[in-house]
Design a protein around this motif. Structure first.
Motif, PDB file in Angstrom:
ATOM      1  N   LEU A  45       3.265  12.198  10.688  1.00  0.00           N
ATOM      2  CA  LEU A  45       4.246  11.127  10.525  1.00  0.00           C
ATOM      3  C   LEU A  45       3.913  10.315   9.283  1.00  0.00           C
ATOM      4  CD1 LEU A  45       6.611   9.367  11.458  1.00  0.00           C
ATOM      5  CD2 LEU A  45       5.027   8.150  12.980  1.00  0.00           C
ATOM      6  N   CYS A  46       4.842  10.267   8.339  1.00  0.00           N
ATOM      7  CA  CYS A  46       4.660   9.511   7.097  1.00  0.00           C
ATOM      8  C   CYS A  46       5.660   8.354   7.063  1.00  0.00           C
ATOM      9  CB  CYS A  46       4.884  10.408   5.883  1.00  0.00           C
ATOM     10  SG  CYS A  46       3.690  11.744   5.718  1.00  0.00           S
ATOM     11  N   GLU A  47       5.139   7.149   7.044  1.00  0.00           N
ATOM     12  CA  GLU A  47       6.003   5.972   6.967  1.00  0.00           C
ATOM     13  C   GLU A  47       6.158   5.531   5.514  1.00  0.00           C
ATOM     14  OE1 GLU A  47       6.439   1.450   8.845  1.00  0.00           O
ATOM     15  OE2 GLU A  47       4.796   2.770   9.476  1.00  0.00           O
ATOM     16  N   GLY A  48       7.348   5.081   5.168  1.00  0.00           N
ATOM     17  CA  GLY A  48       7.606   4.592   3.825  1.00  0.00           C
ATOM     18  C   GLY A  48       8.355   3.282   3.852  1.00  0.00           C
ATOM     19  N   TYR A  49       8.666   2.789   2.661  1.00  0.00           N
ATOM     20  CA  TYR A  49       9.333   1.488   2.524  1.00  0.00           C
ATOM     21  C   TYR A  49      10.282   1.567   1.338  1.00  0.00           C
ATOM     22  CZ  TYR A  49       9.689  -3.305   0.612  1.00  0.00           C
ATOM     23  OH  TYR A  49      10.127  -4.469   0.067  1.00  0.00           O
ATOM     24  N   GLY A  50      11.483   1.106   1.526  1.00  0.00           N
ATOM     25  CA  GLY A  50      12.447   1.148   0.437  1.00  0.00           C
ATOM     26  C   GLY A  50      13.438   0.006   0.491  1.00  0.00           C
ATOM     27  N   ILE A  51      14.154  -0.152  -0.599  1.00  0.00           N
ATOM     28  CA  ILE A  51      15.158  -1.201  -0.746  1.00  0.00           C
ATOM     29  C   ILE A  51      16.347  -0.596  -1.478  1.00  0.00           C
ATOM     30  CG2 ILE A  51      15.624  -3.513  -1.687  1.00  0.00           C
ATOM     31  CD1 ILE A  51      12.563  -3.862  -1.882  1.00  0.00           C
ATOM     32  N   THR A  52      17.536  -0.896  -1.028  1.00  0.00           N
ATOM     33  CA  THR A  52      18.743  -0.366  -1.670  1.00  0.00           C
ATOM     34  C   THR A  52      18.717  -0.634  -3.170  1.00  0.00           C
ATOM     35  OG1 THR A  52      20.028  -0.697   0.349  1.00  0.00           O
ATOM     36  CG2 THR A  52      21.258  -0.458  -1.702  1.00  0.00           C
ATOM     37  N   GLU A  53      18.301  -1.835  -3.547  1.00  0.00           N
ATOM     38  CA  GLU A  53      18.286  -2.229  -4.953  1.00  0.00           C
ATOM     39  C   GLU A  53      17.238  -1.485  -5.788  1.00  0.00           C
ATOM     40  OE1 GLU A  53      19.824  -5.817  -2.607  1.00  0.00           O
ATOM     41  OE2 GLU A  53      18.412  -4.176  -2.337  1.00  0.00           O
ATOM     42  N   CYS A  54      16.393  -0.703  -5.108  1.00  0.00           N
ATOM     43  CA  CYS A  54      15.349   0.048  -5.819  1.00  0.00           C
ATOM     44  C   CYS A  54      15.556   1.556  -5.705  1.00  0.00           C
ATOM     45  CB  CYS A  54      13.972  -0.340  -5.293  1.00  0.00           C
ATOM     46  SG  CYS A  54      13.537  -2.071  -5.590  1.00  0.00           S
ATOM     47  N   SER A  55      16.709   1.969  -5.363  1.00  0.00           N
ATOM     48  CA  SER A  55      17.212   3.354  -5.448  1.00  0.00           C
ATOM     49  C   SER A  55      16.666   4.460  -4.548  1.00  0.00           C
ATOM     50  CB  SER A  55      17.080   3.829  -6.901  1.00  0.00           C
ATOM     51  OG  SER A  55      17.711   2.958  -7.782  1.00  0.00           O
ATOM     52  N   PRO A  56      16.202   4.326  -3.361  1.00  0.00           N
ATOM     53  CA  PRO A  56      15.790   3.110  -2.685  1.00  0.00           C
ATOM     54  C   PRO A  56      14.303   3.086  -2.348  1.00  0.00           C
ATOM     55  CG  PRO A  56      16.577   4.649  -1.062  1.00  0.00           C
ATOM     56  CD  PRO A  56      16.484   5.390  -2.385  1.00  0.00           C
ATOM     57  N   GLN A  67      -1.659   7.246   5.961  1.00  0.00           N
ATOM     58  CA  GLN A  67      -2.392   6.125   6.551  1.00  0.00           C
ATOM     59  C   GLN A  67      -1.502   5.512   7.635  1.00  0.00           C
ATOM     60  OE1 GLN A  67      -5.627   5.376   5.336  1.00  0.00           O
ATOM     61  NE2 GLN A  67      -5.252   7.300   4.249  1.00  0.00           N
ATOM     62  N   PRO A  68      -1.761   5.819   8.911  1.00  0.00           N
ATOM     63  CA  PRO A  68      -0.895   5.327   9.996  1.00  0.00           C
ATOM     64  C   PRO A  68      -0.708   3.822   9.952  1.00  0.00           C
ATOM     65  CG  PRO A  68      -2.450   6.951  10.828  1.00  0.00           C
ATOM     66  CD  PRO A  68      -2.877   6.635   9.418  1.00  0.00           C
ATOM     67  N   GLU A  69       0.522   3.409  10.271  1.00  0.00           N
ATOM     68  CA  GLU A  69       0.904   1.994  10.358  1.00  0.00           C
ATOM     69  C   GLU A  69       0.806   1.284   9.015  1.00  0.00           C
ATOM     70  OE1 GLU A  69      -0.314  -0.070  13.975  1.00  0.00           O
ATOM     71  OE2 GLU A  69      -1.061   1.834  14.739  1.00  0.00           O
ATOM     72  N   THR A  70       0.935   2.057   7.920  1.00  0.00           N
ATOM     73  CA  THR A  70       1.071   1.477   6.584  1.00  0.00           C
ATOM     74  C   THR A  70       2.308   2.070   5.939  1.00  0.00           C
ATOM     75  OG1 THR A  70      -0.064   3.171   5.235  1.00  0.00           O
ATOM     76  CG2 THR A  70      -1.460   1.572   6.406  1.00  0.00           C
ATOM     77  N   ILE A  71       2.706   1.527   4.781  1.00  0.00           N
ATOM     78  CA  ILE A  71       3.869   2.057   4.071  1.00  0.00           C
ATOM     79  C   ILE A  71       3.439   2.810   2.816  1.00  0.00           C
ATOM     80  CG2 ILE A  71       5.550   0.429   4.990  1.00  0.00           C
ATOM     81  CD1 ILE A  71       5.143  -1.285   2.478  1.00  0.00           C
ATOM     82  N   GLY A  72       2.162   3.142   2.734  1.00  0.00           N
ATOM     83  CA  GLY A  72       1.672   3.997   1.664  1.00  0.00           C
ATOM     84  C   GLY A  72       1.505   3.308   0.317  1.00  0.00           C
ATOM     85  N   ARG A  73       1.529   4.131  -0.735  1.00  0.00           N
ATOM     86  CA  ARG A  73       1.324   3.652  -2.100  1.00  0.00           C
ATOM     87  C   ARG A  73       2.652   3.528  -2.837  1.00  0.00           C
ATOM     88  NH1 ARG A  73      -4.076   4.109  -3.652  1.00  0.00           N
ATOM     89  NH2 ARG A  73      -5.381   5.244  -2.152  1.00  0.00           N
ATOM     90  N   VAL A  74       2.718   2.571  -3.748  1.00  0.00           N
ATOM     91  CA  VAL A  74       3.915   2.388  -4.580  1.00  0.00           C
ATOM     92  C   VAL A  74       4.096   3.620  -5.459  1.00  0.00           C
ATOM     93  CG1 VAL A  74       4.926   1.006  -6.444  1.00  0.00           C
ATOM     94  CG2 VAL A  74       3.752  -0.122  -4.530  1.00  0.00           C
TER      95      VAL A  74
END
Length: 249
Positions: A45-56, A67-74
Protein backbone atom coordinates in the motif's frame (compact mmCIF):
# COMPACT_ATOMS: atom_id res chain seq x y z
CA UNK A 1 -9.43 5.28 -4.07
CA UNK A 2 -12.09 4.53 -1.48
CA UNK A 3 -9.95 1.81 0.03
CA UNK A 4 -12.16 1.13 3.01
CA UNK A 5 -15.32 0.81 0.89
CA UNK A 6 -13.61 -1.55 -1.58
CA UNK A 7 -12.28 -3.76 1.21
CA UNK A 8 -15.68 -3.90 2.85
CA UNK A 9 -17.57 -4.65 -0.36
CA UNK A 10 -15.22 -7.35 -1.65
CA UNK A 11 -16.14 -10.97 -1.11
CA UNK A 12 -13.54 -13.40 0.27
CA UNK A 13 -10.85 -14.03 -2.34
CA UNK A 14 -11.95 -11.33 -4.77
CA UNK A 15 -8.92 -9.13 -4.05
CA UNK A 16 -6.39 -11.91 -3.61
CA UNK A 17 -4.51 -11.05 -6.83
CA UNK A 18 -3.87 -7.44 -5.80
CA UNK A 19 -0.19 -6.69 -5.27
CA UNK A 20 -0.02 -2.89 -5.38
CA UNK A 21 -2.45 -0.28 -4.02
CA UNK A 22 -2.22 3.51 -4.23
CA UNK A 23 -4.36 5.74 -2.08
CA UNK A 24 -4.82 9.50 -1.99
CA UNK A 25 -7.46 12.28 -1.97
CA UNK A 26 -7.53 12.13 1.83
CA UNK A 27 -5.40 10.76 4.66
CA UNK A 28 -5.51 6.99 4.69
CA UNK A 29 -6.86 5.88 8.09
CA UNK A 30 -4.75 3.57 10.22
CA UNK A 31 -7.51 0.97 10.22
CA UNK A 32 -7.26 0.69 6.42
CA UNK A 33 -3.54 -0.07 6.71
CA UNK A 34 -4.42 -2.65 9.34
CA UNK A 35 -7.14 -4.19 7.19
CA UNK A 36 -4.84 -4.41 4.16
CA UNK A 37 -2.15 -6.14 6.22
CA UNK A 38 -4.73 -8.63 7.47
CA UNK A 39 -6.64 -9.39 4.27
CA UNK A 40 -3.99 -8.67 1.60
CA UNK A 41 -0.67 -9.65 3.18
CA UNK A 42 1.07 -9.81 -0.22
CA UNK A 43 -0.06 -6.34 -1.31
CA UNK A 44 1.95 -3.13 -0.95
CA UNK A 45 0.00 0.00 0.00
CA UNK A 46 1.50 3.31 -1.14
CA UNK A 47 -0.07 6.50 0.17
CA UNK A 48 0.38 9.80 -1.64
CA UNK A 49 -0.70 13.42 -1.46
CA UNK A 50 -1.88 15.73 -4.18
CA UNK A 51 -3.66 18.98 -4.96
CA UNK A 52 -5.72 19.85 -8.03
CA UNK A 53 -3.68 23.03 -8.44
CA UNK A 54 -0.49 20.94 -8.62
CA UNK A 55 -1.58 18.68 -11.49
CA UNK A 56 -2.22 16.91 -9.01
CA UNK A 57 0.52 14.80 -7.35
CA UNK A 58 2.90 16.46 -4.87
CA UNK A 59 4.36 13.53 -2.97
CA UNK A 60 4.01 9.75 -2.97
CA UNK A 61 5.43 6.59 -1.49
CA UNK A 62 7.11 4.18 -3.91
CA UNK A 63 6.66 0.39 -3.98
CA UNK A 64 10.35 -0.28 -3.33
CA UNK A 65 10.36 1.47 0.06
CA UNK A 66 6.91 2.57 1.27
CA UNK A 67 6.69 4.30 4.65
CA UNK A 68 3.29 3.37 6.17
CA UNK A 69 1.11 6.25 7.37
CA UNK A 70 3.20 8.84 5.51
CA UNK A 71 2.67 10.59 2.17
CA UNK A 72 6.18 9.85 0.92
CA UNK A 73 8.69 12.16 -0.74
CA UNK A 74 7.99 15.26 -2.82
CA UNK A 75 8.26 14.59 -6.56
CA UNK A 76 11.55 15.33 -8.36
CA UNK A 77 11.43 18.74 -10.02
CA UNK A 78 9.42 20.31 -7.21
CA UNK A 79 10.72 22.54 -4.43
CA UNK A 80 9.10 22.72 -1.03
CA UNK A 81 9.44 24.49 2.29
CA UNK A 82 7.83 23.80 5.65
CA UNK A 83 7.21 27.03 7.57
CA UNK A 84 5.47 28.26 10.69
CA UNK A 85 1.81 29.01 9.78
CA UNK A 86 1.92 32.49 11.33
CA UNK A 87 5.51 33.75 11.37
CA UNK A 88 6.52 31.99 8.11
CA UNK A 89 9.84 30.99 9.69
CA UNK A 90 11.48 27.85 8.29
CA UNK A 91 10.98 24.92 10.66
CA UNK A 92 13.37 22.13 11.60
CA UNK A 93 12.77 18.50 10.55
CA UNK A 94 10.22 16.87 12.81
CA UNK A 95 8.29 20.09 13.43
CA UNK A 96 4.77 20.45 12.10
CA UNK A 97 4.34 23.33 9.70
CA UNK A 98 2.66 24.78 6.62
CA UNK A 99 3.69 23.25 3.29
CA UNK A 100 4.73 25.61 0.48
CA UNK A 101 5.54 24.21 -2.98
CA UNK A 102 6.71 25.42 -6.37
CA UNK A 103 7.42 23.74 -9.70
CA UNK A 104 6.37 23.50 -13.34
CA UNK A 105 3.35 21.38 -12.39
CA UNK A 106 1.89 24.16 -10.22
CA UNK A 107 -0.86 26.18 -11.87
CA UNK A 108 -0.58 29.92 -12.57
CA UNK A 109 -3.59 31.08 -10.56
CA UNK A 110 -7.37 31.17 -10.40
CA UNK A 111 -9.55 32.72 -13.10
CA UNK A 112 -11.08 35.93 -11.76
CA UNK A 113 -10.30 37.66 -8.50
CA UNK A 114 -12.94 36.42 -6.08
CA UNK A 115 -10.73 33.58 -4.77
CA UNK A 116 -7.68 35.75 -4.09
CA UNK A 117 -4.10 34.68 -4.75
CA UNK A 118 -2.95 31.30 -3.37
CA UNK A 119 0.71 32.33 -3.72
CA UNK A 120 3.04 33.78 -1.10
CA UNK A 121 6.54 35.24 -1.40
CA UNK A 122 9.22 33.40 0.56
CA UNK A 123 13.01 33.64 0.13
CA UNK A 124 12.43 35.98 -2.80
CA UNK A 125 10.40 33.38 -4.72
CA UNK A 126 6.71 32.79 -5.33
CA UNK A 127 5.32 29.66 -3.65
CA UNK A 128 1.93 27.96 -3.72
CA UNK A 129 0.41 27.90 -0.24
CA UNK A 130 -1.13 24.44 0.08
CA UNK A 131 -2.99 25.29 3.27
CA UNK A 132 -1.88 21.90 4.61
CA UNK A 133 0.24 21.05 7.63
CA UNK A 134 2.94 18.40 7.33
CA UNK A 135 5.92 17.05 9.22
CA UNK A 136 9.21 15.88 7.65
CA UNK A 137 11.45 13.03 8.74
CA UNK A 138 14.49 12.18 6.58
CA UNK A 139 12.80 13.70 3.54
CA UNK A 140 9.56 11.76 4.04
CA UNK A 141 6.43 13.81 4.73
CA UNK A 142 3.57 12.98 7.07
CA UNK A 143 0.23 14.70 6.57
CA UNK A 144 -1.00 16.44 9.74
CA UNK A 145 -4.19 18.07 8.42
CA UNK A 146 -5.64 21.13 6.74
CA UNK A 147 -4.77 24.40 8.47
CA UNK A 148 -8.44 25.37 8.38
CA UNK A 149 -9.13 22.14 10.27
CA UNK A 150 -7.23 23.49 13.29
CA UNK A 151 -8.51 25.84 15.97
CA UNK A 152 -6.47 27.91 18.40
CA UNK A 153 -7.40 27.23 22.03
CA UNK A 154 -5.44 28.30 25.08
CA UNK A 155 -2.59 29.40 22.84
CA UNK A 156 -2.32 25.95 21.23
CA UNK A 157 -3.22 24.77 17.74
CA UNK A 158 -5.75 21.97 18.22
CA UNK A 159 -6.17 19.47 15.40
CA UNK A 160 -9.78 18.53 14.69
CA UNK A 161 -8.69 15.54 12.55
CA UNK A 162 -6.61 14.24 15.48
CA UNK A 163 -9.75 14.21 17.62
CA UNK A 164 -11.66 12.43 14.85
CA UNK A 165 -8.94 9.81 14.52
CA UNK A 166 -9.11 8.92 18.21
CA UNK A 167 -12.90 8.72 18.23
CA UNK A 168 -13.06 6.69 15.01
CA UNK A 169 -11.02 4.00 16.73
CA UNK A 170 -13.64 3.75 19.46
CA UNK A 171 -16.70 4.41 17.29
CA UNK A 172 -15.99 3.06 13.76
CA UNK A 173 -18.04 3.61 10.61
CA UNK A 174 -21.06 1.42 10.03
CA UNK A 175 -21.07 -1.74 7.92
CA UNK A 176 -21.61 0.28 4.72
CA UNK A 177 -18.61 2.49 5.42
CA UNK A 178 -20.71 5.58 6.12
CA UNK A 179 -19.06 7.88 8.70
CA UNK A 180 -20.60 7.81 12.14
CA UNK A 181 -19.07 11.05 13.42
CA UNK A 182 -17.39 14.28 12.38
CA UNK A 183 -15.69 17.10 14.28
CA UNK A 184 -16.15 20.80 13.60
CA UNK A 185 -15.65 24.04 15.53
CA UNK A 186 -17.80 27.12 15.97
CA UNK A 187 -16.95 30.32 14.11
CA UNK A 188 -16.14 32.34 17.25
CA UNK A 189 -12.42 33.05 16.74
CA UNK A 190 -11.92 34.32 20.30
CA UNK A 191 -13.70 31.41 22.02
CA UNK A 192 -14.29 28.57 19.53
CA UNK A 193 -16.04 25.43 20.73
CA UNK A 194 -15.27 21.92 19.47
CA UNK A 195 -18.45 20.20 18.32
CA UNK A 196 -19.09 16.52 17.65
CA UNK A 197 -21.71 15.58 15.05
CA UNK A 198 -22.67 11.92 15.37
CA UNK A 199 -25.28 9.37 14.38
CA UNK A 200 -24.49 7.27 17.45
CA UNK A 201 -26.22 7.07 20.82
CA UNK A 202 -23.25 8.35 22.80
CA UNK A 203 -22.93 11.01 25.46
CA UNK A 204 -20.40 13.82 25.69
CA UNK A 205 -18.88 12.49 28.92
CA UNK A 206 -18.18 9.12 27.29
CA UNK A 207 -16.57 10.77 24.28
CA UNK A 208 -14.33 13.03 26.36
CA UNK A 209 -13.26 10.06 28.48
CA UNK A 210 -12.01 8.38 25.29
CA UNK A 211 -10.01 11.50 24.42
CA UNK A 212 -8.41 11.62 27.87
CA UNK A 213 -7.50 7.93 27.69
CA UNK A 214 -5.78 8.60 24.36
CA UNK A 215 -3.60 11.22 26.04
CA UNK A 216 -5.22 14.32 24.55
CA UNK A 217 -5.37 17.40 26.74
CA UNK A 218 -8.53 19.00 28.09
CA UNK A 219 -8.30 21.57 25.29
CA UNK A 220 -9.42 18.78 22.93
CA UNK A 221 -12.63 18.12 24.86
CA UNK A 222 -15.94 18.14 23.03
CA UNK A 223 -17.97 21.13 24.20
CA UNK A 224 -21.14 20.32 22.32
CA UNK A 225 -22.59 17.10 20.89
CA UNK A 226 -25.09 17.20 18.02
CA UNK A 227 -26.95 14.04 17.06
CA UNK A 228 -28.02 13.81 13.41
CA UNK A 229 -29.47 11.08 11.19
CA UNK A 230 -26.56 10.95 8.73
CA UNK A 231 -23.17 12.61 8.35
CA UNK A 232 -23.25 14.61 5.07
CA UNK A 233 -20.70 13.55 2.47
CA UNK A 234 -19.53 14.89 -0.88
CA UNK A 235 -19.62 12.98 -4.16
CA UNK A 236 -16.05 11.87 -3.47
CA UNK A 237 -17.15 10.22 -0.23
CA UNK A 238 -15.40 12.81 1.94
CA UNK A 239 -17.28 14.39 4.83
CA UNK A 240 -18.96 17.65 3.87
CA UNK A 241 -17.49 19.86 6.60
CA UNK A 242 -18.76 23.02 4.94
CA UNK A 243 -22.35 21.84 5.44
CA UNK A 244 -21.63 21.01 9.07
CA UNK A 245 -19.97 24.41 9.55
CA UNK A 246 -23.06 26.09 8.11
CA UNK A 247 -25.22 24.22 10.62
CA UNK A 248 -23.24 25.86 13.42
CA UNK A 249 -23.62 29.41 12.06
Amino acid sequence: MKSNGILRAAKPGQLSTLRLLFTGAEKCPEYVYRQVRKELPKAVLCEGYGITECSPVVSVNTPDNPQPETIGRVLPGMEYRIVHPESRETLKPGQQGLLLVRGKNVFAGYLGTENGSPFVVFDGKSWYNTGDLVREDNGVLSFCGRLKRFVKLGGEMISLPAIETVLQQHFPADADGAPALAIEATNDESHPEIVLFTTLAVEREEVNRCLRQAGLSALHNIRRLVKIDTIPVLGSGKINYRQLKTALA
